[in-house]
Design a protein around this motif. Structure first.
Motif, PDB file in Angstrom:
ATOM      1  N   UNK A 169     -16.000   9.717 114.214  1.00  0.00           N
ATOM      2  CA  UNK A 169     -14.693   9.612 113.574  1.00  0.00           C
ATOM      3  C   UNK A 169     -14.019   8.259 113.808  1.00  0.00           C
ATOM      4  N   UNK A 170     -14.698   7.307 114.417  1.00  0.00           N
ATOM      5  CA  UNK A 170     -14.070   6.032 114.769  1.00  0.00           C
ATOM      6  C   UNK A 170     -13.578   5.274 113.539  1.00  0.00           C
ATOM      7  N   UNK A 171     -14.403   5.198 112.510  1.00  0.00           N
ATOM      8  CA  UNK A 171     -13.979   4.470 111.303  1.00  0.00           C
ATOM      9  C   UNK A 171     -12.830   5.189 110.609  1.00  0.00           C
ATOM     10  N   UNK A 172     -12.881   6.505 110.593  1.00  0.00           N
ATOM     11  CA  UNK A 172     -11.788   7.272 109.994  1.00  0.00           C
ATOM     12  C   UNK A 172     -10.508   7.094 110.801  1.00  0.00           C
ATOM     13  N   UNK A 173     -10.634   6.972 112.113  1.00  0.00           N
ATOM     14  CA  UNK A 173      -9.460   6.755 112.951  1.00  0.00           C
ATOM     15  C   UNK A 173      -8.837   5.383 112.670  1.00  0.00           C
ATOM     16  N   UNK A 174      -9.677   4.378 112.419  1.00  0.00           N
ATOM     17  CA  UNK A 174      -9.155   3.055 112.066  1.00  0.00           C
ATOM     18  C   UNK A 174      -8.417   3.114 110.736  1.00  0.00           C
ATOM     19  N   UNK A 175      -8.938   3.887 109.801  1.00  0.00           N
ATOM     20  CA  UNK A 175      -8.247   4.090 108.526  1.00  0.00           C
ATOM     21  C   UNK A 175      -6.897   4.759 108.743  1.00  0.00           C
ATOM     22  N   UNK A 176      -6.877   5.812 109.561  1.00  0.00           N
ATOM     23  CA  UNK A 176      -5.635   6.553 109.785  1.00  0.00           C
ATOM     24  C   UNK A 176      -4.580   5.640 110.407  1.00  0.00           C
ATOM     25  N   UNK A 177      -4.991   4.808 111.352  1.00  0.00           N
ATOM     26  CA  UNK A 177      -4.056   3.880 111.998  1.00  0.00           C
ATOM     27  C   UNK A 177      -3.451   2.923 110.984  1.00  0.00           C
ATOM     28  N   UNK A 178      -4.282   2.386 110.117  1.00  0.00           N
ATOM     29  CA  UNK A 178      -3.790   1.464 109.097  1.00  0.00           C
ATOM     30  C   UNK A 178      -2.877   2.185 108.108  1.00  0.00           C
ATOM     31  N   UNK A 179      -3.255   3.361 107.672  1.00  0.00           N
ATOM     32  CA  UNK A 179      -2.434   4.116 106.716  1.00  0.00           C
ATOM     33  C   UNK A 179      -1.091   4.461 107.335  1.00  0.00           C
ATOM     34  N   UNK A 180      -1.103   4.924 108.573  1.00  0.00           N
ATOM     35  CA  UNK A 180       0.141   5.289 109.252  1.00  0.00           C
ATOM     36  C   UNK A 180       1.062   4.073 109.373  1.00  0.00           C
ATOM     37  N   UNK A 181       0.489   2.909 109.677  1.00  0.00           N
ATOM     38  CA  UNK A 181       1.291   1.692 109.798  1.00  0.00           C
ATOM     39  C   UNK A 181       1.946   1.337 108.473  1.00  0.00           C
ATOM     40  N   UNK A 182       1.184   1.398 107.390  1.00  0.00           N
ATOM     41  CA  UNK A 182       1.736   1.082 106.072  1.00  0.00           C
ATOM     42  C   UNK A 182       2.789   2.098 105.654  1.00  0.00           C
ATOM     43  N   UNK A 183       2.504   3.376 105.901  1.00  0.00           N
ATOM     44  CA  UNK A 183       3.458   4.418 105.531  1.00  0.00           C
ATOM     45  C   UNK A 183       4.762   4.261 106.305  1.00  0.00           C
ATOM     46  N   UNK A 184       4.655   3.972 107.589  1.00  0.00           N
ATOM     47  CA  UNK A 184       5.857   3.798 108.408  1.00  0.00           C
ATOM     48  C   UNK A 184       6.632   2.561 107.980  1.00  0.00           C
ATOM     49  N   UNK A 185       5.910   1.490 107.663  1.00  0.00           N
ATOM     50  CA  UNK A 185       6.578   0.270 107.209  1.00  0.00           C
ATOM     51  C   UNK A 185       7.382   0.527 105.944  1.00  0.00           C
ATOM     52  N   UNK A 186       6.793   1.291 105.031  1.00  0.00           N
ATOM     53  CA  UNK A 186       7.492   1.612 103.791  1.00  0.00           C
ATOM     54  C   UNK A 186       8.682   2.528 104.049  1.00  0.00           C
TER      55      UNK A 186
END
Length: 226
Positions: A169-186
């Motif tokens: 799940x490491x690559x999926x976790x990197x995706x989740x981190x990036x998505x969460x950052x973008x969502x929070x920024x918005x």
């Protein structure tokens, strides 16, 4: 010699304009090769024009989504992104859900921009959304948007914290981190997001008494300026 006297007589001192001209001539000459001893010049190969990404948007104008550059999300990807954004930032007593503040639209706009940073994030988010759909079908035989809250959380719990994610799940976790950052920024770039965290910036204040005592206590500092 009297220390108050100039080193050079005023009448013999070179005009400043002349000295500056000499400096400029020397500096310019240093940039050129020795033409007298240089080998015959050969034609330089033609350099192809740099490949850019066009003009930046005119920030004084209003653009509807997709006006300036084509958007990326397919309807299915938009549904998945909306479901994940609302899972991360749901409606509660602090504020509305992410989708109500058009967070998925922000993310779509972000990864559609032609700039290097946004294109790099695009290469993380699109495969991540694809993985999320595949994992939903694998576990529950439904799309991610159609899952119950408990089912969505079951998947998200496996990828929401990279240090604890299993190797698969490491690559999926990197995706989740990036998505969460973008969502929070918005989300927290909107007025509703400011209200959710109690941000009162850009508001005139008659006086400022310093940070609240509970904030100072939490970070372990003492206010010394009165």
């Amino acid at each position: 010699m009297n220390s108050d006297e100039p080193i050079f007589e005023t009448s013999t001192r070179l005009p400043r304009r002349t000295v500056l001209k000499w400096f400029a001539a020397v500096a310019a000459a240093a940039q050129f090769p020795d033409f007298a001893n240089a080998a015959p010049a050969t034609a330089a190969p033609a350099v192809p024009p740099a490949k850019g990404y066009g003009m930046d948007p005119d920030l004084s104008k209003f653009y509807a989504p997709g006006d300036f550059w084509p958007l990326t999300f397919t309807p299915a990807q938009r549904d998945t992104a909306t479901a994940l954004a609302d899972l991360i930032l749901p409606a509660d007593h602090l504020g509305p859900a992410a989708s109500e503040l058009k967070v998925p639209a922000y993310i779509d706009e972000w990864i559609s921009a032609p700039y290097p940073l946004q294109q790099k994030d695009r290469d993380v988010l699109l495969p991540g959304l694809q993985w999320l759909e595949a994992e939903s079908q694998k576990r529950f035989s439904k799309s991610f948007a159609a899952l119950s809250e408990a089912e969505k959380r079951a998947i998200a719990d496996d990828i929401c914290w990279p240090p604890d994610a299993k190797p698969e799940f490491k690559r999926a976790a990197a995706f989740f981190t990036k998505f969460r950052w973008l969502a929070s920024s918005a989300y927290y770039g909107t007025e509703a997001g400011w209200k959710a965290i109690g941000y009162v910036g850009n508001t005139p204040m008659a006086s400022f008494d310093g940070p609240p005592p509970e904030v100072l206590a939490k970070v372990g500092v003492e206010q010394t300026v009165k």
